[in-house]
Design a protein around this motif. Sequence first.
Motif, PDB file in Angstrom:
ATOM      1  N   GLU A 139       0.903  -1.303  -0.092  1.00 44.80           N
ATOM      2  CA  GLU A 139      -0.029   0.061   0.093  1.00 44.80           C
ATOM      3  C   GLU A 139       0.923   1.182  -0.042  1.00 44.80           C
ATOM      4  O   GLU A 139       0.692   2.273  -0.880  1.00 44.80           O
ATOM      5  N   SER A 140       1.929   1.266   0.938  1.00 48.84           N
ATOM      6  CA  SER A 140       2.930   2.373   1.034  1.00 48.84           C
ATOM      7  C   SER A 140       3.455   2.624  -0.315  1.00 48.84           C
ATOM      8  O   SER A 140       3.611   3.555  -0.836  1.00 48.84           O
ATOM      9  N   MET A 141       4.097   1.548  -0.925  1.00 49.78           N
ATOM     10  CA  MET A 141       4.723   1.540  -2.272  1.00 49.78           C
ATOM     11  C   MET A 141       3.896   2.065  -3.466  1.00 49.78           C
ATOM     12  O   MET A 141       4.183   2.954  -4.129  1.00 49.78           O
ATOM     13  N   LEU A 142       2.441   1.460  -3.325  1.00 54.06           N
ATOM     14  CA  LEU A 142       1.502   2.018  -4.409  1.00 54.06           C
ATOM     15  C   LEU A 142       1.285   3.491  -4.554  1.00 54.06           C
ATOM     16  O   LEU A 142       1.530   4.117  -5.525  1.00 54.06           O
ATOM     17  N   TRP A 143       1.106   3.862  -3.267  1.00 57.11           N
ATOM     18  CA  TRP A 143       0.460   5.397  -3.108  1.00 57.11           C
ATOM     19  C   TRP A 143       1.836   6.355  -3.309  1.00 57.11           C
ATOM     20  O   TRP A 143       1.541   7.430  -3.678  1.00 57.11           O
ATOM     21  N   ASN A 159      10.546  -3.379  -2.620  1.00 58.65           N
ATOM     22  CA  ASN A 159      10.143  -4.080  -1.505  1.00 58.65           C
ATOM     23  C   ASN A 159      10.951  -4.074  -0.120  1.00 58.65           C
ATOM     24  O   ASN A 159      10.174  -4.335   0.580  1.00 58.65           O
ATOM     25  N   PHE A 160      12.061  -4.416  -0.397  1.00 62.00           N
ATOM     26  CA  PHE A 160      12.924  -4.227   0.793  1.00 62.00           C
ATOM     27  C   PHE A 160      12.930  -3.072   1.340  1.00 62.00           C
ATOM     28  O   PHE A 160      12.889  -2.883   2.829  1.00 62.00           O
ATOM     29  N   VAL A 161      12.649  -1.904   0.556  1.00 59.02           N
ATOM     30  CA  VAL A 161      12.451  -0.620   1.302  1.00 59.02           C
ATOM     31  C   VAL A 161      11.477  -0.350   2.056  1.00 59.02           C
ATOM     32  O   VAL A 161      11.465  -0.013   3.237  1.00 59.02           O
ATOM     33  N   TYR A 162      10.300  -0.860   1.483  1.00 54.50           N
ATOM     34  CA  TYR A 162       8.923  -0.412   2.218  1.00 54.50           C
ATOM     35  C   TYR A 162       8.781  -1.699   3.218  1.00 54.50           C
ATOM     36  O   TYR A 162       7.884  -1.459   4.031  1.00 54.50           O
ATOM     37  N   TYR A 163       9.429  -2.651   3.131  1.00 57.16           N
ATOM     38  CA  TYR A 163       9.224  -3.660   4.284  1.00 57.16           C
ATOM     39  C   TYR A 163       9.756  -3.211   5.335  1.00 57.16           C
ATOM     40  O   TYR A 163       9.238  -3.281   6.556  1.00 57.16           O
ATOM     41  N   THR A 164      10.896  -2.665   5.280  1.00 60.27           N
ATOM     42  CA  THR A 164      11.714  -2.115   6.608  1.00 60.27           C
ATOM     43  C   THR A 164      10.995  -0.684   6.786  1.00 60.27           C
ATOM     44  O   THR A 164      10.914  -0.693   8.176  1.00 60.27           O
ATOM     45  N   LEU A 165      10.540   0.014   6.019  1.00 62.61           N
ATOM     46  CA  LEU A 165       9.701   1.247   6.616  1.00 62.61           C
ATOM     47  C   LEU A 165       8.568   0.943   7.352  1.00 62.61           C
ATOM     48  O   LEU A 165       7.977   1.367   8.383  1.00 62.61           O
ATOM     49  N   THR A 166       7.679  -0.064   6.931  1.00 68.28           N
ATOM     50  CA  THR A 166       6.323  -0.489   7.509  1.00 68.28           C
ATOM     51  C   THR A 166       6.600  -1.318   8.761  1.00 68.28           C
ATOM     52  O   THR A 166       5.891  -1.235   9.861  1.00 68.28           O
ATOM     53  N   GLN A 167       7.467  -2.388   8.636  1.00 61.75           N
ATOM     54  CA  GLN A 167       7.621  -3.078   9.883  1.00 61.75           C
ATOM     55  C   GLN A 167       8.355  -2.362  11.086  1.00 61.75           C
ATOM     56  O   GLN A 167       8.471  -2.719  12.049  1.00 61.75           O
ATOM     57  N   VAL A 222      14.184  -3.287 -17.837  1.00 58.90           N
ATOM     58  CA  VAL A 222      14.744  -3.882 -16.698  1.00 58.90           C
ATOM     59  C   VAL A 222      15.047  -2.887 -15.607  1.00 58.90           C
ATOM     60  O   VAL A 222      15.110  -3.395 -14.414  1.00 58.90           O
ATOM     61  N   TYR A 223      15.288  -1.748 -15.574  1.00 59.79           N
ATOM     62  CA  TYR A 223      15.663  -0.772 -14.643  1.00 59.79           C
ATOM     63  C   TYR A 223      14.268  -0.742 -13.902  1.00 59.79           C
ATOM     64  O   TYR A 223      14.318  -0.642 -12.629  1.00 59.79           O
ATOM     65  N   SER A 224      13.160  -0.596 -14.530  1.00 54.36           N
ATOM     66  CA  SER A 224      11.840  -0.366 -13.814  1.00 54.36           C
ATOM     67  C   SER A 224      11.527  -1.659 -13.046  1.00 54.36           C
ATOM     68  O   SER A 224      11.160  -1.449 -11.580  1.00 54.36           O
ATOM     69  N   ILE A 225      11.735  -2.942 -13.559  1.00 54.65           N
ATOM     70  CA  ILE A 225      11.569  -3.941 -12.843  1.00 54.65           C
ATOM     71  C   ILE A 225      12.558  -4.248 -11.559  1.00 54.65           C
ATOM     72  O   ILE A 225      12.152  -4.500 -10.424  1.00 54.65           O
ATOM     73  N   SER A 226      13.960  -3.878 -11.739  1.00 55.91           N
ATOM     74  CA  SER A 226      14.747  -4.079 -10.678  1.00 55.91           C
ATOM     75  C   SER A 226      14.562  -3.141  -9.579  1.00 55.91           C
ATOM     76  O   SER A 226      14.785  -3.274  -8.337  1.00 55.91           O
ATOM     77  N   SER A 227      14.005  -1.583 -10.023  1.00 56.69           N
ATOM     78  CA  SER A 227      13.556  -0.891  -9.076  1.00 56.69           C
ATOM     79  C   SER A 227      12.502  -1.374  -8.108  1.00 56.69           C
ATOM     80  O   SER A 227      12.223  -0.913  -6.802  1.00 56.69           O
ATOM     81  N   ALA A 228      11.533  -2.148  -8.703  1.00 60.57           N
ATOM     82  CA  ALA A 228      10.280  -2.396  -8.087  1.00 60.57           C
ATOM     83  C   ALA A 228      10.753  -3.597  -7.120  1.00 60.57           C
ATOM     84  O   ALA A 228      10.080  -3.429  -6.050  1.00 60.57           O
TER      85      ALA A 228
END
Length: 210
Positions: free
Chosen positions: A95-99, A147-155, A137-143
């Motif tokens: 959710e955080s990543m999407l918005w 996931n790791f960034v927003y997992y750390t942020l939300t947890q 490729v850049y977009s997929i790698s960024s996405a």
Amino acid sequence: SCKMVPVMAGGIVLGGKRYSFAEYLQVALITLGVSVFNFGGKKKKVGKPDQPFGLLLLGASLLMDAVTGGLQDKVKKTTKEINPLVKGAKPSMHESMLWTNASGCLVALLLALLTGHLVNGLAFCSKHPEVLKAIVVYSISSAVGQNFVYYTLTQFNPLVLTTVTTTRKIFSTLFSVFRNPENSLSPMQWGGTSLVFAGLIGDIAKKMMS
């Protein structure tokens, strides 16, 4: 080097956070350590002097770090308040990543339109379609990385995330030194590294005792 300071300030002003003395000490040690590490390296060729506009942009970037971190803390706090029956209520990482990406996309689109970069970019991609593969490729790698960034942020919280992103340069440099001893560090850089590890170990010890 000092990114943790505005994030902490934003958490206090905008997010209503309260930090312990140990957390202030940890931020001070890591910020000082990374600064010493950065300035204690081998002297590079002297470049052009700092420009006021560049310093202004750096200041604006740090201010936005404070606003972003503070708002992220406030979103988590508000989510918990409006869902009193849900234990540990908080936004999910996706959710955080999407918005966050959706709002960032709108801002980037507006700036691209105003500056004319959108038209030029589309024209370049049309002329050189092979670049589209690199963009995908850049977009997929960024996405995937986000996931790791927003997992750390939300947890955890924005300050923990900033701690990770601030200290990663030192860890990657140390890995380079241990892998290849020719990439040595100066005594001043070792001192800065010691300060960073002192801040990290102190935080771990505090959490283990609590």
